[in-house]
Design an enzyme around this catalytic site. Sequence first.
Site, PDB file in Angstrom:
ATOM      1  N   GLY A 208      16.726  43.997  54.355  1.00 33.89           N
ATOM      2  CA  GLY A 208      16.360  43.436  55.940  1.00 33.89           C
ATOM      3  C   GLY A 208      17.456  42.460  56.452  1.00 33.89           C
TER       4      GLY A 208
ATOM      5  CG  ASP B  18      23.132  52.584  57.686  1.00 30.34           C
ATOM      6  OD1 ASP B  18      23.991  52.193  58.407  1.00 30.34           O
ATOM      7  OD2 ASP B  18      21.811  52.081  57.748  1.00 30.34           O
TER       8      ASP B  18
ATOM      9  CB  SER C 219      17.194  51.988  53.740  1.00 28.34           C
ATOM     10  OG  SER C 219      18.005  51.956  54.713  1.00 28.34           O
TER      11      SER C 219
ATOM     12  CG  LEU D  27      23.903  43.371  54.148  1.00 21.74           C
ATOM     13  CD1 LEU D  27      24.142  42.368  52.855  1.00 21.74           C
ATOM     14  CD2 LEU D  27      25.169  43.330  55.101  1.00 21.74           C
TER      15      LEU D  27
HETATM   16  P1  ADP Z   1      17.698  47.664  55.165  1.00 24.48           P
HETATM   17  O1  ADP Z   1      18.195  46.886  56.483  1.00 24.48           O
HETATM   18  O2  ADP Z   1      18.074  46.651  54.032  1.00 24.48           O
HETATM   19  O3  ADP Z   1      18.547  49.124  54.918  1.00 24.48           O
HETATM   20  P2  ADP Z   1      15.207  48.948  55.721  1.00 24.48           P
HETATM   21  O4  ADP Z   1      13.932  48.515  56.334  1.00 24.48           O
HETATM   22  O5  ADP Z   1      15.980  50.213  56.202  1.00 24.48           O
HETATM   23  O6  ADP Z   1      16.264  47.627  55.520  1.00 24.48           O
HETATM   24  O7  ADP Z   1      15.016  49.287  54.241  1.00 24.48           O
HETATM   25  C1  ADP Z   1      14.477  48.410  53.315  1.00 24.48           C
HETATM   26  C2  ADP Z   1      13.496  49.187  52.387  1.00 24.48           C
HETATM   27  O8  ADP Z   1      14.191  50.244  51.424  1.00 24.48           O
HETATM   28  C3  ADP Z   1      12.800  48.220  51.556  1.00 24.48           C
HETATM   29  O9  ADP Z   1      11.471  47.376  52.454  1.00 24.48           O
HETATM   30  C4  ADP Z   1      12.083  49.113  50.532  1.00 24.48           C
HETATM   31  O10 ADP Z   1      11.041  49.973  50.738  1.00 24.48           O
HETATM   32  C5  ADP Z   1      13.364  50.042  50.270  1.00 24.48           C
HETATM   33  N1  ADP Z   1      14.076  49.574  49.187  1.00 24.48           N
HETATM   34  C6  ADP Z   1      15.557  49.369  49.431  1.00 24.48           C
HETATM   35  N2  ADP Z   1      16.085  48.905  48.013  1.00 24.48           N
HETATM   36  C7  ADP Z   1      14.942  49.042  47.318  1.00 24.48           C
HETATM   37  C8  ADP Z   1      14.975  48.930  45.915  1.00 24.48           C
HETATM   38  N3  ADP Z   1      15.961  48.563  45.064  1.00 24.48           N
HETATM   39  N4  ADP Z   1      13.865  49.110  45.144  1.00 24.48           N
HETATM   40  C9  ADP Z   1      12.692  49.721  45.848  1.00 24.48           C
HETATM   41  N5  ADP Z   1      12.559  49.811  47.270  1.00 24.48           N
HETATM   42  C10 ADP Z   1      13.788  49.619  47.944  1.00 24.48           C
HETATM   43 MG    MG Z   2      18.117  50.561  56.359  1.00 27.84          MG
END
Ligand code: ADP
Ligand code: MG
Length: 391
Positions: A131, A181, A137, A134
């Site tokens: 969040g 991304d 996801s 970076l």
């Molecule tokens: P960001 O900007 O970091 O991409 P997003 O809301 O698009 O934020 O994605 C974040 C979500 O991806 C987390 O809330 C989780 O559900 C999932 N996620 C990302 N990395 C992991 C991880 N290492 N293990 C489990 N879930 C993950």
């Molecule tokens: Mg994302």
Amino acid sequence: MTTPAGEAFALFTELTSTEPTGLWSAPGRVNLIGEHTDYNDGFVLPFAIEHRTHVALGRRDDARIRVVSTFDPVPVEVEIADLAAIFPDDREAVPEWARYPLGVAWALLNATGATPPVGVDLAFASDVPVGAGLSSSAAIEGATATALNETWGLGLDRTALARIGRTAENLAVGAPTGIMDQMASMLGRADAATFLDCRSLETRSVDLGFAKAGLELLVIDTGVKHSHATGGYGERRASCELGAGIMGVTALRDLSVADLDRARELMDDVTFRRVRHVVTENQRVLDTIDVLAAEGPLAIGDLLVASHASMRDDFEISVPELDTAVEASLAAGAIGARMTGGGFGGAAIAVVRRTSKKTVTDAVTAAFDDAGFAAPHIFTVTPSEGARRDG
Ligand code: ADP
Ligand code: MG
């Protein structure tokens, strides 16, 4: 010190009491320039960072897929044959985080029509902050896609795997994001950015030359939470569509800076300024590539600063914390700085000489304190290699 790769390995052995057959990882990303241009069929210039999501994978004797993460130690296990019933309509059946890796498995099988030769266990650990803009996801999607593509012998190339990640995010998670991304995470190279034409999906690796020039990139995470669910993002998209419609083009990508005088006459002031941001931002992406090639990275500062001003004044997606981060960085000697990501919070980036990293960090921290803002989280990111097998 435990590394995320070591954590993924340990989590896997804890889950299965065996060792994984392989380790893969994929990075998060930062967008150097090109904001809100993606859905206007325009240009972006992101780079992969050294923060990565790691996955340890092992084969199973049955036809099930099980995922576990350091984020949530409760494993999620489904029959591979049931993925088609879960996604996209019944995705509530699995916890939100598991929709990313299971969604990638589903999208891979959907796209290839393959029947997996083996079931798999996947254990994830990551040092990509969630969040902070970076793209953790894209990192988990890229790690999963790369590991399964190889394990299941699917033979997809990196661009195809980026599309798989996007399909998973759009349909299995339900987040209406573009493909920037995933492309950045799959195609990254050390000390290079990935140019992406969001219409043709043509990509090109662009050397940054930061290392040689003694430059580093700081991410200044303001901690201000942004959400695509709030109205701002949708409103900006709607303004862009309106502007393109008035100008009689498919997307704002089809306009150039020379069209702006006519645009100003044809539309209201707010719509015009939204259009002007996108049109000038597309040009700044192209100019950044030219300047990098002709003069090197020390010369891109003005373009980054102009990008920030355009987002602050024309697109109106900055917040006081982001403006403070940019202004304080520049005053302390940064080469250039701008907010990065969708806006309304999130992070700024600053390109700094290695020797002035501490000065800039201290100046930004002090400026936040003076303004009464919560302390920012400031760290270095290094343009790095994309998804890969590590062991
Ligand atoms: P960001 O900007 O970091 O991409 P997003 O809301 O698009 O934020 O994605 C974040 C979500 O991806 C987390 O809330 C989780 O559900 C999932 N996620 C990302 N990395 C992991 C991880 N290492 N293990 C489990 N879930 C993950
Ligand atoms: Mg994302």
